[in-house]
Design an enzyme around this catalytic site. Sequence first.
Site, mmCIF file in Angstrom:
data_model
loop_
_atom_site.group_PDB
_atom_site.id
_atom_site.type_symbol
_atom_site.label_atom_id
_atom_site.label_comp_id
_atom_site.label_asym_id
_atom_site.label_seq_id
_atom_site.Cartn_x
_atom_site.Cartn_y
_atom_site.Cartn_z
ATOM 1 N N GLY A 117 140.395 105.045 -1.486
ATOM 2 C CA GLY A 117 141.645 104.031 -2.062
ATOM 3 C C GLY A 117 140.853 102.833 -2.178
ATOM 4 N N ALA A 123 128.481 105.312 3.641
ATOM 5 C CA ALA A 123 128.261 104.502 4.678
ATOM 6 C C ALA A 123 129.367 103.635 5.310
ATOM 7 C CB ALA A 123 126.943 103.531 4.650
ATOM 8 N N SER A 124 130.703 103.979 4.565
ATOM 9 C CA SER A 124 131.967 103.288 4.991
ATOM 10 C C SER A 124 131.699 101.775 4.644
ATOM 11 C CB SER A 124 132.374 103.391 6.211
ATOM 12 O OG SER A 124 132.575 104.857 6.353
ATOM 13 N N ARG A 125 130.897 101.425 3.519
ATOM 14 C CA ARG A 125 130.416 100.002 3.434
ATOM 15 C C ARG A 125 131.307 99.146 2.381
ATOM 16 N NH1 ARG A 125 127.099 100.122 -0.869
ATOM 17 N NH2 ARG A 125 126.123 98.003 -0.601
ATOM 18 N N GLY A 141 138.879 108.684 -3.686
ATOM 19 C CA GLY A 141 140.120 108.944 -2.729
ATOM 20 C C GLY A 141 140.394 108.094 -1.548
ATOM 21 N N GLY A 187 136.521 104.813 6.677
ATOM 22 C CA GLY A 187 136.370 106.224 5.998
ATOM 23 C C GLY A 187 135.890 107.229 6.803
ATOM 24 N N GLU A 188 134.512 106.996 7.266
ATOM 25 C CA GLU A 188 133.729 108.064 7.991
ATOM 26 C C GLU A 188 134.190 108.262 9.384
ATOM 27 O OE1 GLU A 188 129.332 108.176 6.824
ATOM 28 O OE2 GLU A 188 129.936 106.084 6.713
ATOM 29 N N GLY A 232 134.525 98.832 7.968
ATOM 30 C CA GLY A 232 134.800 100.125 7.135
ATOM 31 C C GLY A 232 135.505 101.091 8.145
#
Lengths: 159, 297, 784
Positions: free
Chosen positions: C492, C531-533, C490, C740-741, C738
Amino acid sequence: MAFHKINVTINDDLEQVVVPSNMTLMHMLRESLALTGTKNGCSAGECGACTVLLNGEPVNSCMVLAVECDGAKIVTVEGLAGKKQLDPIQEAIVQEGGVQCGFCTPGILISSHALLKRNPNPSEDEIREALVGNLCRCTGYVRIIESVKVAARMQSVTT
Amino acid sequence: MTMNTHPSLPEFEYVQPATLAEACEFLASHAVEARPFLGGTDVFVRMRDGFLTPQFLVDVKNLKGLNDLHFDPKAGLTLGAAVNMNRVIASPEVKAYYPLLAEACRSVASYPLRTRATIVGNICNASPAGDTIGACLTLDGVLHIHGINGPRQESMASFFLGPGKTTLKLGDVVTAIHFPIPPKGCVGMYLKLGRNQLSDLSIVGVTALGYPDSNCKSGYRFRLALASVAPVPLVPTQAETYLANHSITPESVHEAARLSTDACSPIDDVRGSARYRKQMARNLSAKALAEVWKKLN
Amino acid sequence: MAKTDRQDIPSPIGENSPRIDAREKVTGAAIYADDIQFGNSLLHARIKRSPHPHALIKKIDTTKASALPGVKAVVTGEDFPGYIGLYLRDRYIFCRGRVRYVGDPVAGVAAISEEIAEKALELIEVEYEILEPVLDPEFGASPKAPLLHPDLGQYAVVNFIFPQAGTNISNHFKIRKGDVDSAWEKCAAIIERKYRIPQIQHVPIEPHVATAKVDETGEITLWVSSQSPFAQRNLIAESMGISQSKVRVIAPYVGGGFGSKAGVSMEALVVAIATKVKGHPVKLLLTREEEFYTAFVRQGLVAYFKMGCDENGRLLAMENKFYWDGGAYTEYGVNITRASGYSSSGPYEVPNVRTDSYCVYTNHPVTGPMRGFGMPEMHAGLEQCIDELALKIGMDAVEFRKLNCLKTGSTLVTGSKMHATGLSDCIKKTAEAINWGTKAPPSAPNKRRGKGLAIMWKAPAMPPNAGSSAWVELAEDGTVNVGVGGQELGQGVFTVMAQMAAGALGVPYESVRIATPVDTRYSPYEWQTVASRLTWSMGNAVANAAKDAKRQILDTVAEAWEETPEDLNIVNGVVISYKSEREIPLKNLVVYGLPKPGDQGWRGGPVVGRGKFMPAYVTGLDPETGQGERAVVHYTTGAQAVELEVDLDTGRIEIIKGVSTFDVGKAINPEMVKAQMEGGFVQGMSSALFEILQLKDGFVRNPSFVDYRIATSADTPRELQAYIVEVPQDDGPWGARGIGEHSMVPTIPAIANAIYDAVGVRLEGPPFTAEKVYLAMLDAGIVK
């Protein structure tokens, strides 16, 4: 446990299905008819991922028995779009970025579509209230609420 | 807590009686194993949780008359038991004459759930948290019940015996709720405090209804009902009497709120502590009474 | 693509390309793991779970269950002796000898229906000897606590995690930087505080679901909602003692993950059961209730902070102690302890720091990664202390942060240097957007208004060598198929990968597809989608693969045109020569190659580009001091601010406005970056106001949506602003890192600081429910 033979119109197609007493509408759609756009998120009427239209009104399909739908008309997310084009709310939610993981999306679309049918020009408060039973964990709702506003404008242009 | 919730509904037989008499007879002859249901919004959840294990679910929602919403300017409003909450909210007569009822319905869960949820179902569950019960109590709702000995009526005021317990007997089906025409000039309000802004169960809910009444010393009669603060939906009669006998001032409103709090016997649960509930019973009673009073003038 | 020329950012990098998966998601066509149809051979699994938080299993009798018609298999821990786990192998697939939380899997059943499987569970008889549970991490870390993992010393563990055998401490991470003890006397102001952050749950709207099938040769196929198909392949194979090549994981769209579907959890159960019913697919779908108490939950935290500054407000010292409530198994969670340790200064330059971060076994639900990986929990307290310290020394909280926050080149708590960062810009932008320093009147007489701000940092927490790979393949019509092993949750990432492939190759965005679903048999390796990696790591791999494909194409064309590749380029799907001005569409050559003149043969051929990325520079940290050359790959930084109102009658908080600003290096798709900031803000807000797993004696008292409330459409702020700062990452694709988190890391303290601003109360921890706020105001005499 008894089985019941029911006739039900789903997305304009008449279906005859044999269902056990304890089968929910959600399970019938997903398992007997492989209409898996309707999602199972909680089976308790709380998350809204399984929302469909039952005789024109949105319901949590996990909270409706399949056998109760004998003679009913059901619309699922698969039936929202026309042959050629998406429903305005589908169009709007794509355009406004109201989709992330997509799991709540079918329920959000059905609830929004039903709102716009009963109230073509809803206020922000009315949109928030209409969607309160459709949980979304990704978007924070902002873009979903915006999508409903945009869909309302799209509809008013086309009608 | 419910540790072993079923993935889906456990097995049962679905029974759809053709007539009311048939329904009552079936329910009476299957005392323990059968349960009537309308929208199922409560019964299905409790069956999944394993709290209810009926062998038969008796679908009474399609019985004759149960879907009627009837208003008569003299007699009042009759809601068939199966009339769902969204229909109540959308009804022009309800909007015009019983806005409190619509307001209470709107506070329940979500639109899709209210397509199935009914006021009568809410009452029959007899949860102290039932959101529409306060409106039904203050609007003097009368339940129409069909039992094995035929129809009878019961007032809301004496209906609740404990959490989930009512005066309903085996074989009873509630067919409708009737409301008389509300008192002239009445103003009502439902203040609900949930954890979320909307859609939650109440931590505390306060229904207040007020109207001019020359039989009262104060010139006004106030009705109050509190949710989630006692084993049953609570009517704090002392507070009501106090306001009937004392002129309505900020001080008397506060005293009435205090009396209504005194009547509460809340518990600690996952939704809130007894201490907080007491505080909220007071604050929300005061607020609801003050708002109603403001609108009365 | 370690070094990029940012002068030349190709389309569609930085553009708001439409989501690649949106259309199938709005028509109901998108397939999730529970949507796959398996036909009549499908069996259904249910799990017998421990009703006790801590007990010894004396006896399990499965005879009656096995005899029930329709039951195809009953398994227990006896059948599966191998340990499983990501960083620390501390759990069995099914319990053996001991149960450690309410919900611990004791036995599994496969039957022809869920109903029969459930009936079989009731027929399984388990005798327990009940033991004293550990219900508090601080107590658990003490010598008085009963030992939950007597074999801790024997568990296999990676070299950067330090379990303390003979205790309940599964990791102890230390920072010893400077001289904290003598720094206190130089401080003009010191703040000491304790916070308690409760366990919460990820609440993906899609519950965990997995279907496994084992064929006659023992080869396993797993269809699963997963953030970690490759890690699951690896961990399941290791636990079962089979080759990784015998495990195939197929992972369609994920209906929300937030960390809960990372690593391995319930997937191993269904694989284990499937080994006993070869040829049958076996499905396990967690109920929402099971999701709340048997899937990963976020770790609880008891945190002690002490921090001091000089008379000018410069931070001099910090002393932090974290007791992480790791629950029954901490195979993944041990690294949260480490991450919070090496980030324990917060985004500040502090010369003297002492940190002890303990991961403690308790008899609570199993904790694991959740969006933010320890950072929201740690920042919740730290960023409140910063506000209090600023107040104490008489400085504005924003000025205090601007003074002390990390700048490019600052010395970090681990001793290394901060890379280029736009944190100061984030603070400035956020403060401006919330009109910091002004106070609007409340909307009603019974309300009080307040503003709060908090900042954050977070690095991808992962092994030093977590790798990514990708391929880029072209079809006859010139369209591009991109193979990746990272997952679309989700966030993206498929859209962003398509943009990167398009940009690096020189084709229109619309002609790129992602090869889905991720399938470990065909998809290239990816460590995990955590990890938003991915934008950074997998993005590098995709860009490298696209460049490799481009090189192959240009070499072929250069040879054919007798030019040099340097004079050629691919623009909008057409190879062009800047020198000869010739051009040829990709579709004319990418599969069949180009003919040599005079019918003398062909050159080129099918184009498949490949790319990989693995950071090579992450070093270890000294186990005693936590100091080292480079602890992590990079830090994303940012700030959030809120404006809220407190209702004096009820204590209810309403968030009026939220502002987020993060330095993402380069926004590959700015609108989707903003969408992450909005969604993260609301998830953070939800954790601040509503969310808590109510644990009592080891039981979760609210395992359902009825009593575990999350933010709804009615709770979301009416005004939510998101701003992007772009200070490029040196090794990010086009400079990206990143997001996300990070977007939910500072939300709790921003809200806590705003509550203080509004009514002058502070609470020990979230959620800041109406009840807690009201009773705090009552106790403080603010309301009567």
